[in-house]
Design an enzyme around this catalytic site. Structure first.
Site: not given
Ligand SMILES: NC(=O)c1ccc[n+]([C@@H]2O[C@H](COP(=O)([O-])OP(=O)(O)OC[C@H]3O[C@@H](n4cnc5c(N)ncnc54)[C@H](OP(=O)(O)O)[C@@H]3O)[C@@H](O)[C@H]2O)c1
Length: 259
Positions: A137, A150
């Site tokens: 990120s 985070y």
């Molecule tokens: N959205 C943003 O603004 C942003 C910006 C920069 C980086 N990121 C990064 O991008 C990545 C993906 O996030 P996203 O934005 O796509 O958010 P998201 O829609 O909330 O997806 C997160 C994913 O992680 C899974 N997850 C969470 N806890 C888990 C656990 N204990 N075991 C297994 N799976 C788990 C969730 O599935 P379940 O709930 O089904 O387990 C979900 O599939 C993350 O690493 C996040 O830090 C996001």
């Protein structure tokens, strides 16, 4: 053995889009997250649309024993692509945030990513082919008050992946870290920062499909790092030459809830 791409956090957001891109290119996929129903729906979609094999492995990656079970479930295949995407954040004063959740964040964002990479990488290096794509990120480029844990976890992911990419030179295996800014997924509501200036005011909230596409291309090209978007690239460059007190204060103002 049959070749697969393993995607963590495939039940929503960026991970789901990455799984679609991998399947579209003919890769069999192992879909990992806690929500089995969402993974099953995606698996059927990928199998019927792209004629690949989609395995569903429900797993709480924050649990070491569950990670052992996941790796046992894929021991009969070659995992040639590992996408460490699962992650979450929190927003608030560190000392008031839920203690179990803060530690669980480190366990998922840092420990699970390190563990899966350490255990799947040797076979890739032995085969002389493979890709690791970690989702870091822009949060990893400076300290982030109100999202203290985070930001620190993402600093780890960014640093870890770039160093690993260097170590892997000449092996046929590459490591790439994708650094998005704010993205329109479930992340912001789960983190509790959907009411922060970052998400409400920045005007630069990206779509997960666009981020996944760029990250995927960077992975195929073997780039160590991709920062998504002109504004984020500028901020990342500026953070390298700015006093940390300034970048910390800017991050604090972006993370503070404004309603
Ligand atoms: N959205 C943003 O603004 C942003 C910006 C920069 C980086 N990121 C990064 O991008 C990545 C993906 O996030 P996203 O934005 O796509 O958010 P998201 O829609 O909330 O997806 C997160 C994913 O992680 C899974 N997850 C969470 N806890 C888990 C656990 N204990 N075991 C297994 N799976 C788990 C969730 O599935 P379940 O709930 O089904 O387990 C979900 O599939 C993350 O690493 C996040 O830090 C996001």
């Amino acid at each position: 053995m049959t070749s697969y791409a393993l995607v963590t956090g495939a039940s929503s957001g960026i991970g789901r889009e990455l799984a679609r891109l991998l399947a579209k290119d003919g890769n069999n996929v192992v879909l990992v997250a806690r929500r089995k129903a969402e993974l099953e729906v995606l698996a059927r979609e990928l199998e019927s649309t792209y004629r690949v094999i989609a395995r569903v492995v429900p797993c709480d990656l924050g649990d070491a024993a569950a990670r052992d079970a996941l790796l046992a479930a894929v021991a009969d295949v070659d995992v040639d692509i590992l996408v460490n995407n699962a992650g979450f954040g929190s927003n608030g004063k560190f000392w008031e945030n839920d203690a179990v959740r803060e530690v669980g964040m480190v366990e998922l964002n840092v420990t699970a990513l390190t563990d899966l990479t350490r255990r799947l990488l040797p076979a890739m290096v032995l085969r002389g082919r493979g890709r690791v794509l970690n989702i870091g990120s822009t949060a990893g480029f400076q300290p982030g008050p109100w999202m203290t844990t985070y930001y620190a976890t993402k600093a780890f992911v960014n640093s870890f992946t770039q160093a690993l990419a260097y170590e892997l030179r000449g092996t046929g295996v590459t490591a790439t870290v994708s650094c998005p800014g704010p993205v329109a997924t479930e992340f912001s509501s789960i983190a509790g920062n959907d009411k922060s200036a970052l998400f409400k005011k920045s005007g630069g909230v990206a779509e997960p499909a666009a981020i996944a596409h760029e990250a995927y291309q960077a992975m195929l090209q073997g780039k160590p790092m991709i920062v998504h978007g002109a504004r984020n690239k500028l901020a990342a460059s500026a953070s390298k030459v700015s006093p940390v007190a300034l970048t910390t204060a800017i991050a604090a103002s972006l993370n503070r809830r404004i309603s």
